[in-house]
Each structure stands twice: as C-alpha cells, then as structure tokens.
Design a protein around this motif. Structure first.
Motif, PDB file in Angstrom:
ATOM      1  N   GLN A 141      -0.182  20.238  -0.803  1.00 54.02           N
ATOM      2  CA  GLN A 141       1.227  20.501  -1.597  1.00 54.02           C
ATOM      3  C   GLN A 141       1.041  19.455  -2.796  1.00 54.02           C
ATOM      4  O   GLN A 141       0.004  18.880  -2.990  1.00 54.02           O
ATOM      5  N   ASN A 233      -4.532  26.001   4.696  1.00 55.21           N
ATOM      6  CA  ASN A 233      -3.124  26.567   4.294  1.00 55.21           C
ATOM      7  C   ASN A 233      -3.060  27.855   4.851  1.00 55.21           C
ATOM      8  O   ASN A 233      -3.401  28.660   4.421  1.00 55.21           O
ATOM      9  N   THR A 234      -2.092  27.964   5.939  1.00 55.76           N
ATOM     10  CA  THR A 234      -1.766  29.197   6.608  1.00 55.76           C
ATOM     11  C   THR A 234      -0.686  29.924   6.170  1.00 55.76           C
ATOM     12  O   THR A 234      -0.116  30.733   6.632  1.00 55.76           O
ATOM     13  N   THR A 235      -0.124  29.324   4.803  1.00 56.49           N
ATOM     14  CA  THR A 235       1.386  29.851   4.380  1.00 56.49           C
ATOM     15  C   THR A 235       1.091  31.049   3.259  1.00 56.49           C
ATOM     16  O   THR A 235       2.177  31.625   2.854  1.00 56.49           O
ATOM     17  N   GLN A 236       0.034  30.924   2.927  1.00 55.60           N
ATOM     18  CA  GLN A 236      -0.557  32.208   1.737  1.00 55.60           C
ATOM     19  C   GLN A 236      -1.209  33.365   1.896  1.00 55.60           C
ATOM     20  O   GLN A 236      -1.230  34.160   1.092  1.00 55.60           O
ATOM     21  N   VAL A 238      -1.300  37.049   2.615  1.00 54.56           N
ATOM     22  CA  VAL A 238      -0.427  38.223   2.225  1.00 54.56           C
ATOM     23  C   VAL A 238      -0.364  39.187   3.316  1.00 54.56           C
ATOM     24  O   VAL A 238      -1.446  39.974   3.785  1.00 54.56           O
ATOM     25  N   ASP A 330      -7.132  32.595   8.464  1.00 54.09           N
ATOM     26  CA  ASP A 330      -6.977  33.647   7.821  1.00 54.09           C
ATOM     27  C   ASP A 330      -7.557  34.992   8.652  1.00 54.09           C
ATOM     28  O   ASP A 330      -6.888  36.200   8.611  1.00 54.09           O
ATOM     29  N   ARG A 410       4.205  32.280  11.832  1.00 56.34           N
ATOM     30  CA  ARG A 410       3.133  32.203  11.057  1.00 56.34           C
ATOM     31  C   ARG A 410       2.001  33.258  11.194  1.00 56.34           C
ATOM     32  O   ARG A 410       1.593  33.673  10.187  1.00 56.34           O
TER      33      ARG A 410
END
Length: 738
Positions: A141, A233-236, A238, A330, A410
């Motif tokens: 972040q 980073n597992t938030t990006q 799509v 991912d 998630r």
C-alpha cells in the motif's frame, strides 16, 4: 572509534547508552521510541539511525533535498544528527560503506507513523473485526506518499517482534515493529516489492529468540520444504463471475441439485515426470471433465498451505494462503473463476479444528500457548498429534471467523466443508477418563467450540448470500444443520456418515446373506430428514487398506461392477445431496495414492467406461428431474413403495418434487436374480418411462429391462401397479409421464 561513547556523543544521541546498546543487541522492545525522528527534552529534533556495517549516513527529503550528514556515535552503526523541525517527514537514508565501495538509498522505516487505528483496536478487542485479513498480515500500500508493505501480527507476550527476510539479511535488528496496546505489532517497510519473502523474528517475554515464524495471516507462502511467507496482493484480481454470483443468490440450496466431486488436486492427474499440475492446467482439464459428468460442485481437499504432502492438507500452517504446489494465489483465483464461468461451484475443505506443531507455525507463537490451550487436556489432539485452537479466546475466535470469510470474499468460494467437527464438539473426543476437563456444567460438550461454530456460520450466511457450510460430523449431536436462532449449530448441511457406513456394510455382503441385513438400507430413512444431509462417499473410504468402492462390492468382477452401478443409482435417488471422491466415478481399482495420478487408462475398458457413463446420466437425471432434488431435505418428498421384501432384497420408493413435478420411482433388485412380473405399487396409472436402468448394455450390464417404458394399471382403489422385469443387481428409475 571505541565502543565507548564520548560525553558529547551521549548528548547528541539524547538517549541513555543502555538503550543504544539494547537496539544494537536486538533486545529493545520499543525501537520506534528511539529510531527515526524525535524531539529531545530540550525541544530540539534529532534523527537516529541504526545501520550496521555502514561507515557513513546522510539524510535527504523524499524530493531528494540534502538535509544532514549524521554523526557515527557507535562502532556498531548507530548514527545521530540534529534536524530542523521543518523536515519532520519520512526521510531518505543514504548509506555508504567503508572506502565508498557501495552506496545506496532507502526510505527510513522508522520515520512513518502507525497505520492501524483505534477503530481497528476497538473492533478487534470485541472480536467483531470481520476484515482483519485486510489489516493483519502483509499488505502492499501507499503510506505518507510512499509505496511499501504494511506488516502487522498479534503477539502480545513477545518482548520484541521484527520482520526479517533477504531484504534485511534476516537481521531482526533492522525492521523492528511498533507495539500497539492490544498486543498487535506493526510496521511499514517502504519500497518493499511484491514477491518479497519474509518471516517474523520474535523474542519471548524473557528476551530469548523463538524459531522464525511464518505469518499467521500470510496470503502466499513458499513451496515446501521452504516455509516463509511471501508478500502478495490478492485484491487486484479481475473476476468475470458476476452473473454466476448473482444466480447463486437465488433460491434455497436445500432445493437445488447438488452433486459434489471431491478432489485432491495433487493426484487427480499428474504432468510429465509425475509433476503437479498447475491451477491453470487444472482449470483446463478438471473443470470441463466435471462439467461433462454433470457434477454441480468441486470440493477440493484442503489447499491451504501445508508442509507435508502426506497430510493431504489436513495439517495446515497457512490458513490464508493457497498452496504453492500448484501456483500462485492468482492461479487459484483463475481456477475458481473458470469453474464459475462453467457453472460449477467450488467448496473448500476447511480445517479449523486443529493445527500442526511445526516450529514455523502457530504453535507457541510468541513463546506462550497463544492460539492453543496451555493445558494438553484441551489443547492437544491425541489422534493427530496436533494442537487444538483455543476457541474461547476472542482473538483466536476472530482469526478463524476471519479466515472463513476471507475465502468467501477474496476467492468467491461457494462453500466450506468443515473438517472434524465432532472432535471440536466433545471435550472427551478420543480421550480416556481423566484425560479431559468437563465444561462449566460438568458435561462433555465443548461450549466454546459450539459458540465458535455458531458464530462462524452466522457470519458466513449473513455476509455471503447463496454460499453454504457443510459439517463433517460423525455423531448424533443434535441440530447440526438447524438455525442458530433455534439452538442449532447453523450449518447448511451435514455429512450423513450413517448412510455411508450402513450402505457399504450392506453391499459388501454376498447377495444370499443380504436378506439378513435388510435394515441396513431401511434404517437410515428413519432419520434422513432430521438434518440437511449430504451423502458422502469420500476419500476416507478409499485409503489405509479400505480398498476402493469397486473392491468393497461383493462377488466376482461382473457382480462387483453390477453392485457398484446399482449402489450409485440407489444413492442418487436417496434423499440428500451427493458427494463422490475422484476416481470412483470410473470404478478405480487401486486404492487412492496421493503421490500419483488416478488410473485414467481404465476408462479405455468398457466396464469402467460404463460406470463413468452411468454417473454422467445419474447426475443429469438428478439435475433435470425436480423430484430427485427439490425435496432432498423434506420428508414430504419421499414415500416407501416396497420396504419389507427382505427375502428377495428388493427396495422401492417414490420421490416427489414441488408443485406439479412428475414423480420418480426407484426400484432396486439387489440380488443377481432376474425377477419377472415383479409387482410394484405406484401412485398413478399411466405411462412411466424407464429413465435409468443400471443393467443397460451401455453401462456394461446384461441389457435386461422393460423396453424403455411401462404402463401402470389402475388397481380399482385409487392407486395403480405395474408388473416389472427387474434386472439382476440393478436399480431402475421410472418417471411418470401421462
């Protein structure tokens, strides 16, 4: 310079010499109070830097403006300088080795304030922070205009906690964390890239070093035998499954068809040289296969990170990390996304009952029994030599609740099958007298575990519509799948272990003796609607010398296949959702071995391919005919037609659906004798189509049947009957048409 400070250096440092020595020795418990920018008692601002193996240190602003060169006040690498108050901001440190051989710049991690706030503290203290996985662990972040990674970990009894990795030569003195009042430690390491490998270095309350620990909230981990955590980073990711998720929310899972294919991803298939397939390869091969066979869900044995392949994932050390055996996080997200695009749900085998005692894991995390009970009578599992979570501790309870929600949020998972629930519910599970502690009421129920299970189920269903939780619970504990508000545990479904044991006991009997075991197949219908059941033929039944389902069947090879086909059709018409372990859909002969792929060559043989074709047709009939699934959990959807013909080992019942769904009759002849003109009562006169005949030639049977349909005659008393030909060792489905 000698290791002894001069009087001027002590004044410049504005800290006691003992504190400086503690930082150099890695024994200081509050480094943020010393390093970075601080105001002295005289009102001046001073910058302090600990940089071992460095000859010279200078400070710059983030924009590159030179501020000051620091004085080296200790040979171990302690530097100080007075700083104008205008520069009270994150600073860049320029470090130079002796002889100017190396020079590099980095942002001072001790010039940043905390990221966690009082709201986080308040919610966590109450056990109601339901997004702790976004706070604890490692999160890339921006902070104060600088990109980096925020680390935080709960270790209330540690004297000091540091983040270590290749980026600081695994030196626990370099990135010491800030302690918060609630026992959480945090720090921000600027410019640290995604993919960095890290662990936590902890000193216990006495200042003694503990084994380096992986991150309890780490979302990626190294491939075994390495076991460090990895910044990810597992938030990006799509996602493309919005339509699937919207459809998932519609209706009630109890009335939907649910046929689950249970899979161990590491041994479904293997690649060249017996390597694991990747998540992407599994998406390309497994998902179309499951779709073709008509299964509605894939249940994966635990893919949470674990060190030992032979544990099958049931001894996890990384509850928030998809295992690296098959790729990165991912990759797992792509697998789930692909399944959803194919209309297939994904259920995770989840293990909150216990955890292994590997040194890098949760065991005695901060030098105390933090996640587990100190008393072995509550904190140690004798069957598996593992530690048992302290379900009554607020932070541990929140850790597990957050983990359940994490997989739904998630990774868009459709459900959790909760392992070993019985071991959680009873304090005396697998324990002799004197080896367990009664609850506050003097009973054997684990009241803390019961409360935890009720909470996790409540939160999962409250926050994620359309998902499910499934309990692997092997006792008669009441209300496992009943709502929490009515005193139940709140699970959506429960494995029907009684069905599995009774039916397998029956089918292993030689047909001549089955008349004496008739109740094995009738008894289960007396409690079939006491819970919302899943009928499991799982991996547990095909390992450790138990043989495969085919080899459990009685008789010679022909009879084994005929029995297995009849058994599957019996099960698919039985009230309850279905679960079948991989390989059993084509009648694997060899016992499951997690070290190799399934024996796919068997599908080249007609007998095995026939079983596979039958499973495909059973799944399609189950999904297409509402009467076979809409009332799986409702007693009004079941009616015995023949229950007492033990002599001939014949069973018959009727399945009904909602509204005007056409009823389906199931008739099973479980002896190798063809029965001609066998009379079966039916509710309606007219044409009944034979939609399943497990003795059909296409499945490897003898081809005996009823030419595709029968006509039921009115018996003159408001009912009907039909005289059937019952093939040997077979199950028939008759669908009422007109």
């Amino acid at each position: 310079m000698n290791d002894t400070l001069t009087e001027n250096a002590i004044l410049a440092a504005s800290i006691p010499f003992a504190e400086m020595e503690a930082i150099i020795a890695g024994k200081h418990s509050n480094v943020f109070a010393v390093l970075g920018l601080h105001q002295t008692p005289y009102g001046d601002w001073v910058a302090r830097v600990f940089a071992p193996n460095v000859a010279q240190v200078s400070l710059y602003t983030l924009s590159g403006e030179f501020i000051s060169r620091l004085a080296r006040v200790h040979d171990a690498g302690f530097f100080v300088a007075a700083i104008p108050v205008a520069h009270h901001q994150p600073l860049i440190i320029e470090a130079t080795t002796w002889g100017n051989v190396y020079r590099w710049r980095y942002v001072d991690p001790y010039s940043f304030g905390p990221i966690l706030g009082p709201v986080d503290d308040c919610l966590a203290a109450a056990g109601e922070h339901l997004a702790l996985y976004n706070k604890l662990g490692a999160h890339p972040q921006m902070h104060s205009g600088v990109s980096g990674v925020h680390f935080s970990v709960w270790a209330p009894n540690a004297m000091r906690v540091s983040v270590v990795g290749d980026f600081n030569e695994w030196d626990g003195r370099r990135h010491v964390m800030r302690r918060r009042s609630n026992g959480v430690w945090e720090t921000f390491i600027p410019d640290l890239p995604v993919g960095s490998v890290y662990k936590y270095e902890l000193l216990d309350a006495a200042g003694l070093p503990l084994p380096l620990k992986a991150d309890p909230y780490g979302q990626a981990a190294q491939m075994r035998p390495d076991n460090a955590s990895i910044v990810t980073n597992t938030t990006q990711f799509v996602w493309h499954d919005a339509d699937y998720l919207e459809q998932r929310e519609q209706g009630d899972n109890r009335t939907k068809p649910m046929s689950i294919y249970e899979v161990h991803l590491g041994s479904w298939q293997r690649g060249e040289n017996n390597r694991f397939l990747t998540y992407d390869e599994l998406a390309e091969r497994l998902i179309p296969y499951v779709k073709d066979l008509g299964f509605t869900h894939i249940e994966v044995l635990p893919i949470t990170e674990h060190p030992l392949d032979a544990s099958w994932g049931y001894q996890p050390t990384g509850l928030f990390a998809p295992t690296a055996r098959f790729g990165d996080p991912d990759g797992f997200a792509r697998f789930v996304d692909s399944a959803h695009l194919a209309g297939i749900g994904v259920i995770l085998d989840w293990v909150p009952a216990h955890f292994p005692t590997d040194a890098h894991g949760l065991s005695y995390f901060d030098g105390t029994a933090l996640y587990e009970h100190e008393d072995k009578r509550k904190g140690f599992h004798p069957d598996w030599n593992t530690a048992i979570f302290n379900f009554g501790r607020t932070e541990v309870n929140a850790y597990l609740v957050n983990n359940a929600l994490f997989w739904m949020e998630r990774y868009h998972l459709d459900g959790l099958r909760v392992d070993a629930v019985a071991s959680m519910l009873y304090l005396d599970y697998s324990r002799k007298a004197g080896e367990w502690i009664p609850n506050e009421n003097g009973g054997r129920e684990n009241l803390e575990a019961i409360s935890f299970l009720q909470k996790v189920n409540s939160k999962v269903y409250e926050r994620h519509a359309g998902v499910m939780t499934i309990a692997e619970e092997s006792t008669s504990f009441p209300g496992v799948s009943h709502p929490v508000h009515s005193g139940g545990l709140g699970f959506g479904f429960k494995w029907n272990m009684g069905f599995m044991h009774d039916t397998l006991d029956y089918f292993k009997q030689e047909p001549i003796y089955r008349q004496y075991h008739h109740n094995d197949l009738t008894f289960g219908l007396m409690y079939a609607f006491s819970e919302n059941f899943v009928l499991p033929l799982s991996h547990d039944e095909v390992v450790h010398g138990k043989g495969t389902l085919l080899m459990k069947m009685s008789g010679d090879d022909w009879q084994k296949f005929a029995n297995l086909r009849a058994y599957y059709a019996f099960m698919w018409a039985y009230p309850g959702k279905k679960l079948l372990f991989m390989g059993q859909e084509f009648a694997q002969r060899a016992e499951w071995n997690e070290n190799i792929g399934l024996d796919w060559h068997l599908t080249d043989y007609d007998s095995h391919a026939g079983v596979q074709s039958l499973v495909r047709d059973l799944n399609r009939a189950y999904a297409d005919l509402p009467s076979l699934h809409e009332k799986d959990c409702d007693a009004t959807g079941f009616e015995w037609l023949i229950v007492d013909d033990a002599t001939q080992s014949v069973f018959a019942w009727l399945r009904r659906g909602q509204d005007n769904a056409a009823p389906v009759a199931m008739i099973a002849n479980l002896t190798p004798v063809t029965r001609l003109h066998y009379r079966v009562p039916l509710p309606h006169a007219g044409r009944w189509r034979e939609v399943i005949n497990t003795d059909a030639a296409i499945y490897g049977g003898t081809g005996v049947g009823n030419l595709g349909e029968v006509v039921a005659m009115d018996d003159g008393h408001g009912c009907a009957y039909v005289d059937l030909t019952l093939p040997p060792l077979s199950t028939l489905y008759l669908l009422f048409e007109v």
